[in-house]
Design a protein around this motif. Sequence first.
Motif, PDB file in Angstrom:
ATOM      1  N   PRO A  28      21.134 -33.303 -43.406  1.00  0.00           N
ATOM      2  CA  PRO A  28      21.081 -32.725 -42.075  1.00  0.00           C
ATOM      3  C   PRO A  28      22.456 -32.274 -41.597  1.00  0.00           C
ATOM      4  N   TYR A  29      22.442 -31.522 -40.503  1.00  0.00           N
ATOM      5  CA  TYR A  29      23.666 -30.982 -39.916  1.00  0.00           C
ATOM      6  C   TYR A  29      23.784 -31.485 -38.488  1.00  0.00           C
ATOM      7  N   GLU A  30      25.014 -31.612 -38.041  1.00  0.00           N
ATOM      8  CA  GLU A  30      25.280 -31.996 -36.665  1.00  0.00           C
ATOM      9  C   GLU A  30      26.368 -31.096 -36.105  1.00  0.00           C
ATOM     10  N   ILE A  31      26.377 -30.974 -34.811  1.00  0.00           N
ATOM     11  CA  ILE A  31      27.497 -30.333 -34.127  1.00  0.00           C
ATOM     12  C   ILE A  31      27.979 -31.327 -33.081  1.00  0.00           C
ATOM     13  N   ARG A  32      29.296 -31.482 -33.024  1.00  0.00           N
ATOM     14  CA  ARG A  32      29.891 -32.384 -32.042  1.00  0.00           C
ATOM     15  C   ARG A  32      30.890 -31.594 -31.214  1.00  0.00           C
ATOM     16  N   ILE A  33      30.844 -31.820 -29.943  1.00  0.00           N
ATOM     17  CA  ILE A  33      31.830 -31.230 -29.035  1.00  0.00           C
ATOM     18  C   ILE A  33      32.493 -32.383 -28.304  1.00  0.00           C
ATOM     19  N   LEU A  34      33.787 -32.509 -28.477  1.00  0.00           N
ATOM     20  CA  LEU A  34      34.534 -33.588 -27.860  1.00  0.00           C
ATOM     21  C   LEU A  34      35.116 -33.114 -26.537  1.00  0.00           C
TER      22      LEU A  34
ATOM     23  N   ILE B 273      29.157 -30.771 -38.816  1.00  0.00           N
ATOM     24  CA  ILE B 273      29.106 -31.845 -39.802  1.00  0.00           C
ATOM     25  C   ILE B 273      27.916 -31.599 -40.720  1.00  0.00           C
ATOM     26  N   ASP B 274      28.133 -31.865 -42.023  1.00  0.00           N
ATOM     27  CA  ASP B 274      27.023 -31.795 -42.978  1.00  0.00           C
ATOM     28  C   ASP B 274      27.004 -33.077 -43.791  1.00  0.00           C
ATOM     29  N   ALA B 275      25.962 -33.253 -44.602  1.00  0.00           N
ATOM     30  CA  ALA B 275      25.755 -34.488 -45.349  1.00  0.00           C
ATOM     31  C   ALA B 275      26.466 -34.510 -46.696  1.00  0.00           C
TER      32      ALA B 275
ATOM     33  N   PHE C 285      37.579 -33.093 -42.645  1.00  0.00           N
ATOM     34  CA  PHE C 285      37.838 -34.494 -42.948  1.00  0.00           C
ATOM     35  C   PHE C 285      36.523 -35.227 -43.155  1.00  0.00           C
ATOM     36  N   PRO C 286      36.567 -36.359 -43.877  1.00  0.00           N
ATOM     37  CA  PRO C 286      35.365 -37.178 -44.049  1.00  0.00           C
ATOM     38  C   PRO C 286      34.953 -37.789 -42.718  1.00  0.00           C
ATOM     39  N   THR C 287      33.662 -37.986 -42.560  1.00  0.00           N
ATOM     40  CA  THR C 287      33.150 -38.610 -41.343  1.00  0.00           C
ATOM     41  C   THR C 287      31.840 -39.315 -41.666  1.00  0.00           C
ATOM     42  N   VAL C 288      31.265 -39.944 -40.690  1.00  0.00           N
ATOM     43  CA  VAL C 288      29.944 -40.559 -40.814  1.00  0.00           C
ATOM     44  C   VAL C 288      29.019 -39.823 -39.856  1.00  0.00           C
TER      45      VAL C 288
ATOM     46  N   THR D  90      23.378 -39.151 -36.956  1.00  0.00           N
ATOM     47  CA  THR D  90      21.917 -39.192 -37.092  1.00  0.00           C
ATOM     48  C   THR D  90      21.444 -40.099 -38.215  1.00  0.00           C
ATOM     49  N   THR D  91      22.221 -40.213 -39.291  1.00  0.00           N
ATOM     50  CA  THR D  91      21.779 -40.980 -40.452  1.00  0.00           C
ATOM     51  C   THR D  91      22.635 -42.200 -40.745  1.00  0.00           C
ATOM     52  N   GLY D  92      23.876 -42.222 -40.244  1.00  0.00           N
ATOM     53  CA  GLY D  92      24.807 -43.285 -40.581  1.00  0.00           C
ATOM     54  C   GLY D  92      25.409 -43.132 -41.967  1.00  0.00           C
ATOM     55  N   LEU D  93      25.091 -42.035 -42.648  1.00  0.00           N
ATOM     56  CA  LEU D  93      25.596 -41.789 -44.000  1.00  0.00           C
ATOM     57  C   LEU D  93      26.888 -40.976 -43.952  1.00  0.00           C
ATOM     58  N   PRO D  94      27.672 -41.061 -45.036  1.00  0.00           N
ATOM     59  CA  PRO D  94      28.909 -40.277 -45.072  1.00  0.00           C
ATOM     60  C   PRO D  94      28.634 -38.782 -45.135  1.00  0.00           C
ATOM     61  N   GLY D  95      29.564 -38.023 -44.617  1.00  0.00           N
ATOM     62  CA  GLY D  95      29.495 -36.568 -44.658  1.00  0.00           C
ATOM     63  C   GLY D  95      30.883 -36.009 -44.447  1.00  0.00           C
ATOM     64  N   LYS D  96      30.947 -34.730 -44.106  1.00  0.00           N
ATOM     65  CA  LYS D  96      32.243 -34.129 -43.784  1.00  0.00           C
ATOM     66  C   LYS D  96      32.115 -33.340 -42.500  1.00  0.00           C
ATOM     67  N   ALA D  97      33.236 -33.265 -41.787  1.00  0.00           N
ATOM     68  CA  ALA D  97      33.315 -32.482 -40.556  1.00  0.00           C
ATOM     69  C   ALA D  97      34.334 -31.374 -40.773  1.00  0.00           C
ATOM     70  N   VAL D  98      34.001 -30.186 -40.305  1.00  0.00           N
ATOM     71  CA  VAL D  98      34.947 -29.078 -40.253  1.00  0.00           C
ATOM     72  C   VAL D  98      35.013 -28.696 -38.785  1.00  0.00           C
TER      73      VAL D  98
END
Length: 133
Positions: free
Chosen positions: A27-33, A45-47, A98-101, A104-112
């Motif tokens: 899955p994919y996520e978008i985060r806005i800080l 973020i992707d998985a 960078f690597p992230t978690v 939605t899943t608690g699994l590792p992924g990456k954020a750009v």
Amino acid sequence: MCESGIADAELAVGELAANADTHSRGPYEIRILLAGGHPVWCEVIDADEDLAGIPEMFTKLRSDVPASDAVHIEEPPQENGHGLMIVHQLSGGRCGAFPTVMHTTGLPGKAVGFALPGSAPRQGQGPSLGGAL
């Protein structure tokens, strides 16, 4: 954020989302800080844990692209790196991977991610958003 800043942010998110869909898996996520109630940073973020050379591409863009060289959005797409080049240009070089978690899943992924337009001084005009960029 002004209208042109919103359009730039939308374009950068679209480029990163297209890259995630093309080169990784969901899955994919978008985060806005937010800082002080204002959006300052956006991440797609992707998985896929593999950073696939993205940090190196951003580093190369920071060192190889003179400030006078603008990205011409109407140029034909290149095989690789065109979307990252657009994000780099729109964010004034304030971007990274960078690597992230995943939330939605608690699994590792990456954020750009990238600094949203108007959120901080452009590269070379003051402090950046952290040493990792």
